[in-house]
Design a protein around this motif. Structure first.
Motif, PDB file in Angstrom:
ATOM      1  N   LEU A 173     -50.457   4.046   8.623  1.00 20.89           N
ATOM      2  CA  LEU A 173     -49.983   2.679   8.444  1.00 20.89           C
ATOM      3  C   LEU A 173     -50.961   1.605   8.902  1.00 20.89           C
ATOM      4  O   LEU A 173     -51.254   0.665   8.159  1.00 20.89           O
ATOM      5  CB  LEU A 173     -48.641   2.499   9.167  1.00 20.89           C
ATOM      6  N   LEU A 174     -51.461   1.691  10.126  1.00 21.79           N
ATOM      7  CA  LEU A 174     -52.324   0.624  10.635  1.00 21.79           C
ATOM      8  C   LEU A 174     -53.647   0.576   9.894  1.00 21.79           C
ATOM      9  O   LEU A 174     -54.201  -0.506   9.655  1.00 21.79           O
ATOM     10  CB  LEU A 174     -52.520   0.790  12.143  1.00 21.79           C
ATOM     11  N   ASN A 175     -54.158   1.735   9.499  1.00 20.02           N
ATOM     12  CA  ASN A 175     -55.367   1.786   8.675  1.00 20.02           C
ATOM     13  C   ASN A 175     -55.109   1.209   7.289  1.00 20.02           C
ATOM     14  O   ASN A 175     -55.986   0.572   6.690  1.00 20.02           O
ATOM     15  CB  ASN A 175     -55.858   3.220   8.576  1.00 20.02           C
ATOM     16  N   GLU A 176     -53.901   1.391   6.765  1.00 21.71           N
ATOM     17  CA  GLU A 176     -53.557   0.854   5.449  1.00 21.71           C
ATOM     18  C   GLU A 176     -53.634  -0.674   5.436  1.00 21.71           C
ATOM     19  O   GLU A 176     -54.027  -1.277   4.433  1.00 21.71           O
ATOM     20  CB  GLU A 176     -52.153   1.302   5.051  1.00 21.71           C
ATOM     21  N   PHE A 177     -53.245  -1.291   6.550  1.00 25.17           N
ATOM     22  CA  PHE A 177     -53.362  -2.751   6.617  1.00 25.17           C
ATOM     23  C   PHE A 177     -54.825  -3.191   6.592  1.00 25.17           C
ATOM     24  O   PHE A 177     -55.156  -4.220   6.002  1.00 25.17           O
ATOM     25  CB  PHE A 177     -52.668  -3.277   7.876  1.00 25.17           C
ATOM     26  N   LEU A 178     -55.695  -2.417   7.215  1.00 23.32           N
ATOM     27  CA  LEU A 178     -57.104  -2.804   7.301  1.00 23.32           C
ATOM     28  C   LEU A 178     -57.825  -2.684   5.963  1.00 23.32           C
ATOM     29  O   LEU A 178     -58.650  -3.531   5.612  1.00 23.32           O
ATOM     30  CB  LEU A 178     -57.815  -1.920   8.339  1.00 23.32           C
ATOM     31  N   SER A 179     -57.528  -1.646   5.221  1.00 27.58           N
ATOM     32  CA  SER A 179     -58.306  -1.367   4.008  1.00 27.58           C
ATOM     33  C   SER A 179     -57.870  -2.251   2.846  1.00 27.58           C
ATOM     34  O   SER A 179     -56.695  -2.267   2.471  1.00 27.58           O
ATOM     35  CB  SER A 179     -58.155   0.097   3.606  1.00 27.58           C
ATOM     36  N   PRO A 180     -58.817  -2.940   2.213  1.00 28.61           N
ATOM     37  CA  PRO A 180     -58.466  -3.747   1.034  1.00 28.61           C
ATOM     38  C   PRO A 180     -58.081  -2.905  -0.174  1.00 28.61           C
ATOM     39  O   PRO A 180     -57.593  -3.447  -1.166  1.00 28.61           O
ATOM     40  CB  PRO A 180     -59.759  -4.539   0.768  1.00 28.61           C
ATOM     41  N   LEU A 181     -58.272  -1.591  -0.086  1.00 30.27           N
ATOM     42  CA  LEU A 181     -57.866  -0.712  -1.175  1.00 30.27           C
ATOM     43  C   LEU A 181     -56.399  -0.299  -1.056  1.00 30.27           C
ATOM     44  O   LEU A 181     -55.848   0.316  -1.974  1.00 30.27           O
ATOM     45  CB  LEU A 181     -58.753   0.537  -1.206  1.00 30.27           C
ATOM     46  N   CYS A 182     -55.783  -0.617   0.081  1.00 28.43           N
ATOM     47  CA  CYS A 182     -54.367  -0.300   0.315  1.00 28.43           C
ATOM     48  C   CYS A 182     -53.519  -1.558   0.476  1.00 28.43           C
ATOM     49  O   CYS A 182     -52.314  -1.521   0.241  1.00 28.43           O
ATOM     50  CB  CYS A 182     -54.193   0.537   1.584  1.00 28.43           C
ATOM     51  N   ASN A 183     -54.135  -2.631   0.903  1.00 33.11           N
ATOM     52  CA  ASN A 183     -53.426  -3.845   1.284  1.00 33.11           C
ATOM     53  C   ASN A 183     -53.673  -4.931   0.231  1.00 33.11           C
ATOM     54  O   ASN A 183     -54.773  -5.475   0.141  1.00 33.11           O
ATOM     55  CB  ASN A 183     -53.911  -4.302   2.661  1.00 33.11           C
ATOM     56  N   PHE A 184     -52.620  -5.234  -0.549  1.00 34.89           N
ATOM     57  CA  PHE A 184     -52.710  -6.271  -1.578  1.00 34.89           C
ATOM     58  C   PHE A 184     -51.746  -7.423  -1.273  1.00 34.89           C
ATOM     59  O   PHE A 184     -51.325  -8.149  -2.179  1.00 34.89           O
ATOM     60  CB  PHE A 184     -52.400  -5.673  -2.952  1.00 34.89           C
ATOM     61  N   ARG A 185     -51.429  -7.593  -0.012  1.00 32.48           N
ATOM     62  CA  ARG A 185     -50.494  -8.633   0.393  1.00 32.48           C
ATOM     63  C   ARG A 185     -51.082 -10.021   0.164  1.00 32.48           C
ATOM     64  O   ARG A 185     -52.310 -10.217   0.217  1.00 32.48           O
ATOM     65  CB  ARG A 185     -50.112  -8.461   1.865  1.00 32.48           C
ATOM     66  N   GLU A 186     -50.188 -10.994  -0.024  1.00 29.33           N
ATOM     67  CA  GLU A 186     -50.609 -12.373  -0.221  1.00 29.33           C
ATOM     68  C   GLU A 186     -50.119 -13.273   0.907  1.00 29.33           C
ATOM     69  O   GLU A 186     -50.218 -14.505   0.814  1.00 29.33           O
ATOM     70  CB  GLU A 186     -50.103 -12.886  -1.573  1.00 29.33           C
ATOM     71  N   ILE A 193     -60.387 -10.404   5.827  1.00 28.97           N
ATOM     72  CA  ILE A 193     -60.439  -9.383   6.878  1.00 28.97           C
ATOM     73  C   ILE A 193     -59.686  -9.856   8.120  1.00 28.97           C
ATOM     74  O   ILE A 193     -59.029  -9.063   8.808  1.00 28.97           O
ATOM     75  CB  ILE A 193     -61.893  -8.989   7.214  1.00 28.97           C
ATOM     76  N   GLU A 194     -59.728 -11.151   8.397  1.00 29.02           N
ATOM     77  CA  GLU A 194     -58.994 -11.672   9.545  1.00 29.02           C
ATOM     78  C   GLU A 194     -57.495 -11.431   9.382  1.00 29.02           C
ATOM     79  O   GLU A 194     -56.812 -11.056  10.340  1.00 29.02           O
ATOM     80  CB  GLU A 194     -59.271 -13.169   9.717  1.00 29.02           C
ATOM     81  N   ASN A 195     -56.985 -11.624   8.178  1.00 31.61           N
ATOM     82  CA  ASN A 195     -55.568 -11.384   7.929  1.00 31.61           C
ATOM     83  C   ASN A 195     -55.229  -9.895   7.957  1.00 31.61           C
ATOM     84  O   ASN A 195     -54.191  -9.494   8.486  1.00 31.61           O
ATOM     85  CB  ASN A 195     -55.164 -11.973   6.578  1.00 31.61           C
ATOM     86  N   ARG A 196     -56.090  -9.065   7.392  1.00 31.56           N
ATOM     87  CA  ARG A 196     -55.818  -7.628   7.349  1.00 31.56           C
ATOM     88  C   ARG A 196     -55.882  -7.001   8.742  1.00 31.56           C
ATOM     89  O   ARG A 196     -55.224  -6.001   9.015  1.00 31.56           O
ATOM     90  CB  ARG A 196     -56.796  -6.929   6.389  1.00 31.56           C
ATOM     91  N   MET A 197     -56.659  -7.591   9.636  1.00 33.50           N
ATOM     92  CA  MET A 197     -56.726  -7.096  11.011  1.00 33.50           C
ATOM     93  C   MET A 197     -55.530  -7.536  11.853  1.00 33.50           C
ATOM     94  O   MET A 197     -55.277  -6.962  12.908  1.00 33.50           O
ATOM     95  CB  MET A 197     -58.002  -7.604  11.706  1.00 33.50           C
ATOM     96  N   VAL A 240     -66.848  -5.643  12.986  1.00 38.00           N
ATOM     97  CA  VAL A 240     -66.057  -6.866  13.208  1.00 38.00           C
ATOM     98  C   VAL A 240     -64.748  -6.522  13.916  1.00 38.00           C
ATOM     99  O   VAL A 240     -64.356  -7.171  14.894  1.00 38.00           O
ATOM    100  CB  VAL A 240     -65.777  -7.576  11.867  1.00 38.00           C
ATOM    101  N   PHE A 241     -64.061  -5.501  13.426  1.00 41.83           N
ATOM    102  CA  PHE A 241     -62.777  -5.086  13.991  1.00 41.83           C
ATOM    103  C   PHE A 241     -62.934  -4.626  15.435  1.00 41.83           C
ATOM    104  O   PHE A 241     -62.139  -5.005  16.311  1.00 41.83           O
ATOM    105  CB  PHE A 241     -62.189  -3.976  13.127  1.00 41.83           C
ATOM    106  N   CYS A 242     -63.948  -3.837  15.709  1.00 42.39           N
ATOM    107  CA  CYS A 242     -64.133  -3.307  17.059  1.00 42.39           C
ATOM    108  C   CYS A 242     -64.478  -4.409  18.057  1.00 42.39           C
ATOM    109  O   CYS A 242     -64.111  -4.314  19.238  1.00 42.39           O
ATOM    110  CB  CYS A 242     -65.189  -2.205  17.058  1.00 42.39           C
ATOM    111  N   ASN A 243     -65.158  -5.430  17.610  1.00 32.99           N
ATOM    112  CA  ASN A 243     -65.387  -6.579  18.487  1.00 32.99           C
ATOM    113  C   ASN A 243     -64.067  -7.206  18.908  1.00 32.99           C
ATOM    114  O   ASN A 243     -63.904  -7.626  20.066  1.00 32.99           O
ATOM    115  CB  ASN A 243     -66.275  -7.615  17.794  1.00 32.99           C
ATOM    116  N   GLU A 244     -63.116  -7.268  17.987  1.00 33.70           N
ATOM    117  CA  GLU A 244     -61.800  -7.808  18.316  1.00 33.70           C
ATOM    118  C   GLU A 244     -61.025  -6.860  19.230  1.00 33.70           C
ATOM    119  O   GLU A 244     -60.286  -7.304  20.113  1.00 33.70           O
ATOM    120  CB  GLU A 244     -61.010  -8.086  17.037  1.00 33.70           C
ATOM    121  N   LEU A 245     -61.185  -5.569  19.022  1.00 32.46           N
ATOM    122  CA  LEU A 245     -60.502  -4.600  19.879  1.00 32.46           C
ATOM    123  C   LEU A 245     -60.979  -4.707  21.330  1.00 32.46           C
ATOM    124  O   LEU A 245     -60.185  -4.608  22.264  1.00 32.46           O
ATOM    125  CB  LEU A 245     -60.721  -3.184  19.356  1.00 32.46           C
TER     126      LEU A 245
END
Length: 348
Positions: A173-186, A193-197, A240-245
């Motif tokens: 699930l959490l990886n699905e939010f990160l990947s633009p190939l799984c996450n097509f939310r508007e 990437i900021e929104n997907r993270m 980018v993501f790991c910097n936020e982590l």
């Protein structure tokens, strides 16, 4: 005795001291009952590797909710009845000479047909034709998932786990939010990437708030989707993501890859994921774990000496050889890992 081997050197992460750099990677056993309970298989399976000399046992992906299981044989930590089994396992592992962590997970769209609940995912897209079509999770349901992660964290604390690892890899699930190939939310959880993270980072923040500051928090990521030509998640995105982590109190990145989409072309070879651990460690300045077809002790030592990673996560190799750590310590002339009752079997 060689006192200069990195593989057998201790490491301090927050208040936890690991006796060496060898980690049993989380590997699903699919051996629980349908209620998600720990049983004798798990106790023997994990304790054997602890006796075998690893510094850290990372318990397999453990579901934070019934809906979040990969299969109906997954371990669970979604209710208080699970705590006693986890507590017994923690005491067994610690008494066998290793530290112990637990990987908290939600399967997202990759739960299989054995799970009756409709899967939740960022978007209504199945992993492939063999998986059920998921429901696009709404914000109220996302809050429920965050609360499930928090509740699971508190149960893990009651069970006395040393480390929590959040599973943000392999198309769950959490990886699905990160990947633009799984996450097509508007909405605010899709698009940039900021929104997907945003949702994975919200989970981290809430977990870190309730997990004691003395205990480490790890995150497993898929460093790449292996679909860069299709605008998938890439190593640069992971940096980018790991910097936020790091800003949110994560102590180590467990660097895996792939799993978000079914048609990825993964270039599998020996130590094929080590470069991800190396780049993230050096560019983000955070500890990393290297995983993926690491089978030889001298290779593992070289990875650490080159400062490509801080910990070595072993998966299938430990399934084949529970005593890999002891055998490697003998081979490399560093026989410090042999439990006293086993010393008669070795020449010093």
């Amino acid at each position: 005795m060689n006192q200069h081997l990195e593989l057998f050197s201790s490491i301090n992460i927050r208040d936890l001291k690991l006796k060496n750099r060898i980690v049993m990677s989380p590997m699903c056993q699919y051996s629980s009952d349908e209620k998600g309970n720990i049983n004798g298989w798990h106790q023997v399976h994990y304790a054997t590797r602890a006796i075998g000399g690893v510094g850290l046992i990372m318990v397999e992906a453990t579901a934070i909710s019934p809906r979040g299981r990969i299969s109906n044989k997954d371990l669970g930590i979604w209710n208080d009845e699970h705590v006693s089994g986890h507590f017994q396992l923690c005491q067994l592992i610690k008494n066998s000479g290793a530290a112990i962590g637990i990987q908290l997970a939600h399967s997202g769209r990759k739960s299989n047909e054995s799970i009756l609940e409709t899967p939740w995912a960022p978007s209504e897209i199945s992993f492939d034709m063999n998986y059920k079509k998921p429901k696009a999770i709404n914000e109220a349901e996302m809050k429920l998932v965050i609360n499930d992660f928090v509740s699971a964290t508190l149960r893990a604390l009651r069970a006395d786990y040393d480390i929590i690892e959040l599973h943000m890899a392999h198309g769950y699930l959490l990886n699905e939010f990160l990947s633009p190939l799984c996450n097509f939310r508007e909405d605010q959880y899709g698009g940039s990437i900021e929104n997907r993270m945003r949702f994975p980072l919200e989970v981290v923040e809430r977990v870190r708030d309730v997990w004691p500051s003395s205990r480490p928090l790890f995150v497993r990521i898929s460093a790449t989707d292996w679909m860069d030509d299709a605008n998938g998640w890439s190593l640069s995105d992971s940096i980018v993501f790991c910097n936020e982590l790091t800003k949110r109190g994560v102590d180590l990145i467990d660097c895996s890859s792939g799993g978000a989409v079914s048609k990825a072309n993964i270039y599998i070879n020996a130590q094929y994921q080590v470069p991800f651990a190396s780049q993230i460690k050096k560019q983000v300045q955070i500890r990393t774990g290297a995983v993926g077809l690491i089978t030889d002790g001298e290779v593992a030592e070289d990875i650490l000496k080159k400062q490509d990673a801080d910990l070595i996560f072993l998966g299938r190799e430990l399934l084949r050889n529970p005593y890999w750590a002891i055998n490697t310590s003998q081979k490399l002339k560093n026989p410090v890992l042999v439990p006293k009752p086993y010393e008669r079997a070795y020449d010093f």
